[in-house]
Design an enzyme around this catalytic site. Sequence first.
Site, PDB file in Angstrom:
ATOM      1  N   ASP A 147      33.160  77.570 -98.111  1.00  0.00           N
ATOM      2  CA  ASP A 147      31.823  77.296 -97.588  1.00  0.00           C
ATOM      3  C   ASP A 147      31.944  76.546 -96.262  1.00  0.00           C
ATOM      4  OD1 ASP A 147      29.162  76.735 -97.176  1.00  0.00           O
ATOM      5  OD2 ASP A 147      28.858  75.723 -99.098  1.00  0.00           O
ATOM      6  N   CYS A 159      26.043  83.231-103.770  1.00  0.00           N
ATOM      7  CA  CYS A 159      26.664  81.948-103.420  1.00  0.00           C
ATOM      8  C   CYS A 159      25.772  80.852-103.986  1.00  0.00           C
ATOM      9  CB  CYS A 159      26.906  81.808-101.917  1.00  0.00           C
ATOM     10  SG  CYS A 159      25.455  81.680-100.869  1.00  0.00           S
ATOM     11  N   ARG A 198      26.905  82.149 -96.949  1.00  0.00           N
ATOM     12  CA  ARG A 198      27.922  83.160 -97.254  1.00  0.00           C
ATOM     13  C   ARG A 198      27.352  84.443 -97.841  1.00  0.00           C
ATOM     14  NH1 ARG A 198      31.664  79.329-100.754  1.00  0.00           N
ATOM     15  NH2 ARG A 198      29.593  78.520-101.154  1.00  0.00           N
TER      16      ARG A 198
END
Length: 163
Positions: free
Chosen positions: A120, A11, A17
């Site tokens: 996100d 990420c 994440r």
Amino acid sequence: MGHIQQIIFVCTGNTCRSPMAESLYISMEFGKDIKASSRGLVVLFPEPLNPKAETVLKTHGLELNNHTAKQLKDNEINETTLVLTMTQNQKTTLLKEYCVNREHCFTLKEFVGETGDVVDPYGGSLMDYEECFSELARLVRKMAYRIEKENIGAGMNDGHKKG
């Protein structure tokens, strides 16, 4: 695609994440012979796991002890590495700026036959992080089943847990 020995979840900052995806995969019962890690594309300093992401992981009985954000490096990627990004933009950046084989680089959703990005939750509520975790849990499970099937199909895995 050949036999996968390593998965790198990617990420942007490696604080939310991708570490959650890494933790989810590590907690699963199969694929113990496949090394999983997470990296970021823009890591300026070794930040800890996002506090809300950490809270959500702990709620589900998971953790990444002493996780600090790490920048992805070319030398971590080889022909047995599967690189999974959270968004299409991250995949585009990866293909442009890293020595990664196109056949080994996917967005997480693309790898499991879905479209779109893993959103996100940064700056959102704890519930936003919980929703992100739930989506990642579903996607990582689908990903693990696909890898298990392909590795067995490649004749490189007897399908039994090593231990």
